[in-house]
Design a protein around this motif. Structure first.
Motif, short mmCIF file in Angstrom:
data_model
loop_
_atom_site.label_atom_id
_atom_site.label_comp_id
_atom_site.label_asym_id
_atom_site.label_seq_id
_atom_site.Cartn_x
_atom_site.Cartn_y
_atom_site.Cartn_z
N UNK A 38 0.83 -1.22 0.00
CA UNK A 38 0.00 0.00 0.00
C UNK A 38 0.86 1.26 0.00
N UNK A 39 0.28 2.33 -0.52
CA UNK A 39 0.97 3.62 -0.57
C UNK A 39 0.84 4.32 0.77
N UNK A 40 1.93 4.90 1.22
CA UNK A 40 1.93 5.62 2.49
C UNK A 40 1.09 6.89 2.35
N UNK A 41 0.07 7.10 3.20
CA UNK A 41 -0.76 8.31 3.07
C UNK A 41 0.03 9.59 3.29
N UNK A 42 1.09 9.54 4.11
CA UNK A 42 1.88 10.75 4.32
C UNK A 42 2.64 11.12 3.05
N UNK A 43 3.12 10.11 2.30
CA UNK A 43 3.79 10.41 1.04
C UNK A 43 2.81 11.01 0.02
N UNK A 44 1.56 10.53 0.05
CA UNK A 44 0.55 11.13 -0.84
C UNK A 44 0.33 12.59 -0.48
N UNK A 45 0.30 12.89 0.82
CA UNK A 45 0.11 14.27 1.24
C UNK A 45 1.28 15.14 0.80
N UNK A 46 2.50 14.62 0.90
CA UNK A 46 3.67 15.39 0.47
C UNK A 46 3.66 15.61 -1.04
N UNK A 47 3.21 14.58 -1.79
CA UNK A 47 3.15 14.76 -3.23
C UNK A 47 2.10 15.78 -3.63
N UNK A 48 0.99 15.84 -2.86
CA UNK A 48 -0.04 16.84 -3.17
C UNK A 48 0.44 18.25 -2.92
N UNK A 49 1.46 18.39 -2.03
CA UNK A 49 2.00 19.71 -1.74
C UNK A 49 3.21 20.05 -2.60
N UNK A 50 3.56 19.15 -3.51
CA UNK A 50 4.74 19.39 -4.36
C UNK A 50 4.47 20.51 -5.35
N UNK A 51 5.54 20.93 -6.00
CA UNK A 51 5.42 22.00 -6.97
C UNK A 51 4.53 21.56 -8.13
N UNK A 52 3.65 22.41 -8.57
CA UNK A 52 2.78 22.14 -9.71
C UNK A 52 2.70 23.40 -10.57
N UNK A 53 2.26 23.27 -11.83
CA UNK A 53 2.20 24.46 -12.69
C UNK A 53 1.26 25.54 -12.18
N UNK A 54 0.26 25.17 -11.35
CA UNK A 54 -0.70 26.17 -10.87
C UNK A 54 -0.35 26.74 -9.52
N UNK A 55 0.73 26.28 -8.93
CA UNK A 55 1.10 26.77 -7.60
C UNK A 55 1.87 28.07 -7.71
N UNK A 56 1.50 29.01 -6.86
CA UNK A 56 2.19 30.29 -6.87
C UNK A 56 3.55 30.13 -6.22
N UNK A 57 4.51 30.83 -6.71
CA UNK A 57 5.87 30.73 -6.21
C UNK A 57 6.51 32.10 -6.21
N UNK A 58 7.50 32.24 -5.34
CA UNK A 58 8.21 33.51 -5.27
C UNK A 58 9.23 33.65 -6.41
N UNK A 59 9.49 32.56 -7.12
CA UNK A 59 10.45 32.62 -8.21
C UNK A 59 9.82 33.33 -9.41
N UNK A 60 10.55 34.25 -9.95
CA UNK A 60 10.04 34.99 -11.10
C UNK A 60 10.17 34.15 -12.36
N UNK A 61 9.17 34.15 -13.24
CA UNK A 61 9.28 33.38 -14.48
C UNK A 61 10.37 33.96 -15.38
N UNK A 62 10.82 33.13 -16.32
CA UNK A 62 11.91 33.56 -17.20
C UNK A 62 11.48 34.72 -18.10
N UNK A 63 10.17 34.80 -18.37
CA UNK A 63 9.71 35.87 -19.24
C UNK A 63 9.59 37.21 -18.52
N UNK A 64 9.61 37.19 -17.18
CA UNK A 64 9.47 38.43 -16.42
C UNK A 64 10.77 39.23 -16.50
#
Length: 482
Positions: free
Chosen positions: A189-215
């Motif tokens: 079985x998959x560890x539920x804590x690992x699933x939670x960490x994966x859900x908090x991983x970086x995604x294209x829709x997540x806001x970040x303090x890093x400026x995009x390359x086009x900025x």
């Protein structure tokens, strides 16, 4: 020695086998040559027969096979199984249980078991060897033997229950050759804590303090630049106005504003010795609304800080010379239906912990709710025998899913978060596996809800009115008794 006796010593001289020397009365003499027992013809026949036996072409008997003991045959032969065990987390804020995969090795040479847990990076667990190589007693008597092992079974070793899921090809071939009927392999079985960490991983829709390359890049003249302003912070306590000095730091590189208490050290030591009033954040101007798509935001820039002027920082105004911060009564942005406002004072609620343990019945907690971003803080009050302090740092707390959905930490991976309407008196909040009951609130919450009655739920308002009404009744009864 007798006078007639003769001592004869037989000496063979190299090259002259027929000569012998003897002694008689102390004088050497040549003894007669002894008569040979075999004739020359017999010697030739004997030599011929020996050569025939030595160079004969007949087959010799085969040597018996080499004997090998069991310890030599079974040396370095190991049965390797893969499985897992479930570890329950008591009092965990982010998970209820963990699934920990293991590797179980069985040594055929001495019937010993060895259990290890593969190490994973940044797991926070003490992984590695769980059981040293040894023979383990069987619950039914004797020791665990390879005939007891099979896929899908539970292996109990010193209080831990390991579920065997699969094995390697050598183990499978060996067990089948010995007549063992292997069960079907099971997935780990998959560890539920690992699933939670994966859900908090970086995604294209997540806001970040890093400026995009086009900025556009930050100008070099702005990097590391900090503008410092002296200010006086005024706060209203009851009906009195209290003023205290503060330092406003503005960073043009990212348009953030930070406020700290003044320090008597050099400006380079401000971070080390000055308590924080406002963490670095971008400050919107006046009634700028947030969260609407296509909206043009206006942020506080250095041109708004040129004295003499007046600016607003989260509902408080700063004036010329030493900018003064005053409370702003307009907390909500009227066109927005959400509770989106800026204020430095936050509602607080008292709560108790639901626990079957008698030792936790007297624990008291304070929930601090930040309406600006729907975040929560949880603090435990100091009690006799307890330390108290922060339990949950400021964060958005998701609501658990309805019963029947995924269990464990996956229950808290939904899109719904707790809001101010969930903090009515008597409400139960499930916070990462722990349940808290709201028992009270400060009077600031009641005043705040009454001012914005159209934006809160009737259940919240009625529970607060009832709670403070009962509190006033208790006070009046106590005054009459005194």
């Amino acid at each position: 020695m007798d006078g007639n006796s003769v001592t004869v010593a037989m000496v063979t001289v190299a090259g002259k086998s027929g000569l012998s020397l003897g002694w008689k009365k102390g004088a050497p003499l040549v003894a007669p040559t002894p008569t040979p027992l075999l004739s020359e013809e017999d010697l030739r026949d004997l030599t011929r027969k020996e050569r025939q036996l030595q160079f004969s072409t007949r087959r010799r008997s085969k040597t018996p096979p080499k004997f090998l003991p069991d310890w030599a045959v079974l040396d370095k032969k190991v049965l390797r199984f893969r499985g897992y065990f479930t570890e329950h987390v008591e009092g965990g804020a982010a998970q209820v249980y963990r699934i920990r995969p293991v590797v179980i090795c069985y040594y055929l040479v001495d019937d010993a078991l060895y259990v290890t847990e593969p190490r994973t990076p940044n797991s926070g667990l003490d992984q590695g060897r769980l059981l040293s190589r040894q023979r383990v007693p069987h619950p039914d008597g004797g020791f665990w033997h390879w005939t007891h092992l099979n896929l899908g079974m539970t292996l109990s070793l010193y209080g831990r229950h390991f579920v065997i899921c699969d094995c390697d090809p050598f183990t499978k071939e060996y067990l089948l050759s010995e007549g063992t009927q292997l069960n079907n392999p099971l997935p780990i079985p998959t560890d539920p804590y690992n699933l939670l960490r994966q859900s908090r991983a970086e995604s294209p829709t997540r806001t970040s303090d890093l400026r995009p390359h086009s900025a556009p890049a930050v100008p070099l003249r702005f990097k590391g630049l900090v503008l410092k302003f002296d200010a006086m912070v005024e706060e209203v306590e009851g009906r009195q106005l209290r003023a205290s000095p503060a330092v406003l730091l503005y960073r043009p590189a990212d348009l953030t504003v930070e406020m700290r208490q003044p320090s008597y050290f050099d400006h380079t030591e401000i971070k080390k010795f000055s308590p924080i009033i406002l963490r670095p954040v971008k400050v919107p101007l006046r009634d700028t609304r947030r969260g609407e798509e296509g909206e043009v935001r206006e942020w506080l820039t250095p041109r708004h800080l040129i004295p003499p002027t007046t600016v607003t920082v989260f509902g408080r105004s700063q004036m010329s010379q030493a900018p003064v911060v005053r409370p702003n009564q307009t907390l909500f942005h009227d066109p927005s239906p959400d509770l989106d406002y800026y204020t430095l004072r936050t509602p607080q609620f008292s709560a108790t912990l639901e626990s079957p343990l008698e030792t936790e019945c007297d624990r008291s907690f304070i929930f601090t709710y930040h309406v600006i971003d729907d975040t929560l803080e949880l603090t435990e009050l100091v009690r006799p025998g307890g330390l108290g302090g922060r339990v949950l740092s400021r964060t958005r707390v998701p609501k658990p899913k309805v019963k029947g959905d995924e269990e464990g930490a996956g229950r808290y991976s939904g899109p719904d978060f707790y809001t101010l309407n969930d903090f009515y008196i008597g409400a139960t909040l499930d916070t990462w596996g722990r349940r808290y009951t709201i028992t009270g609130a400060d009077r600031y919450v009641l005043n705040f809800v009454r001012q914005h009655e159209e934006k809160v739920s009737p259940q919240l308002l009625s529970s607060l009115v009832k709670f403070f009404g009962q509190e006033e009744a208790r006070k009046e009864k106590t005054d009459e008794q005194n």
